[in-house]
Design a protein around this motif. Sequence first.
Motif, PDB file in Angstrom:
ATOM      1  N   SER A 225      -7.814  -8.862   0.697  1.00  0.00           N
ATOM      2  CA  SER A 225      -7.767  -7.329   1.000  1.00  0.00           C
ATOM      3  C   SER A 225      -7.952  -7.177   2.472  1.00  0.00           C
ATOM      4  O   SER A 225      -8.177  -8.077   3.320  1.00  0.00           O
ATOM      5  N   ARG A 265      -2.017  -2.169  -2.538  1.00  0.00           N
ATOM      6  CA  ARG A 265      -2.441  -0.893  -3.005  1.00  0.00           C
ATOM      7  C   ARG A 265      -4.090  -0.740  -2.733  1.00  0.00           C
ATOM      8  O   ARG A 265      -4.507  -1.720  -2.780  1.00  0.00           O
ATOM      9  N   THR A 267      -7.514  -0.071  -3.630  1.00  0.00           N
ATOM     10  CA  THR A 267      -8.318  -0.458  -4.844  1.00  0.00           C
ATOM     11  C   THR A 267      -9.806   0.236  -4.979  1.00  0.00           C
ATOM     12  O   THR A 267     -10.406   0.152  -6.125  1.00  0.00           O
ATOM     13  N   GLN A 285      -5.890  -3.943  -1.809  1.00  0.00           N
ATOM     14  CA  GLN A 285      -5.609  -5.426  -2.069  1.00  0.00           C
ATOM     15  C   GLN A 285      -4.036  -5.876  -1.839  1.00  0.00           C
ATOM     16  O   GLN A 285      -3.234  -4.918  -2.186  1.00  0.00           O
TER      17      GLN A 285
END
Length: 389
Positions: A225, A265, A267, A285
């Motif tokens: 991440s 994307r 999260t 992430q």
Amino acid sequence: MTDTAKLLQFVRARRKSFLLVGGAGVVALAALAYSGTGRTQQQPPAQPPVPVRTVMAERRDVRHEIEAVGTVESLQEVVIRSQVDGVLTRLHFAEGDLVRRGQLLATIDDRPQRAAFEAAQAQLARDSAQLRAAELDLARYQSLVARNAISQQMVDQQRAQTEQLRATVRLDSANVETARVNLSYTRIVSPVSGRVGIRRVDAGNLVRTSDADGIVSVAQVNPISIVFPVPQVRLADLRASARDAQGAVVEARDRDGGGRLDTGRITAFDNAFDARTGTGRVRAQFANGAERLVPGAFVAVRMRTGVTPGAVVLPAVAVRPGVEGHFVYRVTNGAVQRVPVTLGYTNDEVAVVTRGIVPGNVIVRDGFSRLRDGAKVTVSGNGAAGTGQ
């Protein structure tokens, strides 16, 4: 007339002539100075044209993007520590290995724990045997008291002893389980799948549960991440974009060369703003299959939050801030005109103008230092000449 009277009359005539001539000279000098001043004010020297660079306003679709600098963070990072004191006998990994969850990483000398486990098992076996004998005696006493062969007191005492032994057996069972757990701690396995770092202790050293550094760390690297701050004013657009499957894409880029490292994307959004910076933290992430994102690295992130179709676009440097709002200098027939503008979406590169100019207008983008409304300009470089509105 006497000679004295003639002399006084001559002096008075000379003085009157001197005053008339002197006064006329002063008036003439004043008139000359005034006429010279008037000519200076009416004919100021011509100012040379100001050299500027220009750009032409264009119409095109503009993507709304947010850029920020984030920190790469592992979704799971664990420092492997010993849960029992003992000598580290062996390490079962190489530094930098990719390990799986449950994989054996290290072993500790288990002889003390194994001995404790066997002692607990023996204690359980002994007390279990005593419990079985007590239960048999209780059964015989109950049959005897039914025939009035013994007193009820003996039966009650035997029942109490049996319950005591049952409690002892339960305690022994707990001790056996504790010893089994401690024995299992001598085999240290990875709690997560990830990549191990550099070992912090070598085999043969005594390790303790109080060691802060541990043996090694394991960090999950795929997925991974990036956590980055977003200004409060842009966070609402980003939240709306995150609900759109096509608009929630985040690009991670190298801060030096700008090359794309991976796409992911959003999260999660933090539950509070940072009052000092006016930003909110966001987590995105990434699959990170090529492992180009390394925990702890600083990277640039770019997110698309929408699009303005058919917008009137200028470079951001062409729009100037003012006390009454933003404005631009429009070039018309070799002179500039200060034009107030209303902005829509802006970023570090472009500005969308919603009111004030139209496509095709020639706007100054460089050379503002000596500009004023109505100043003559000369276009240098490859800028547009600005022959009309």
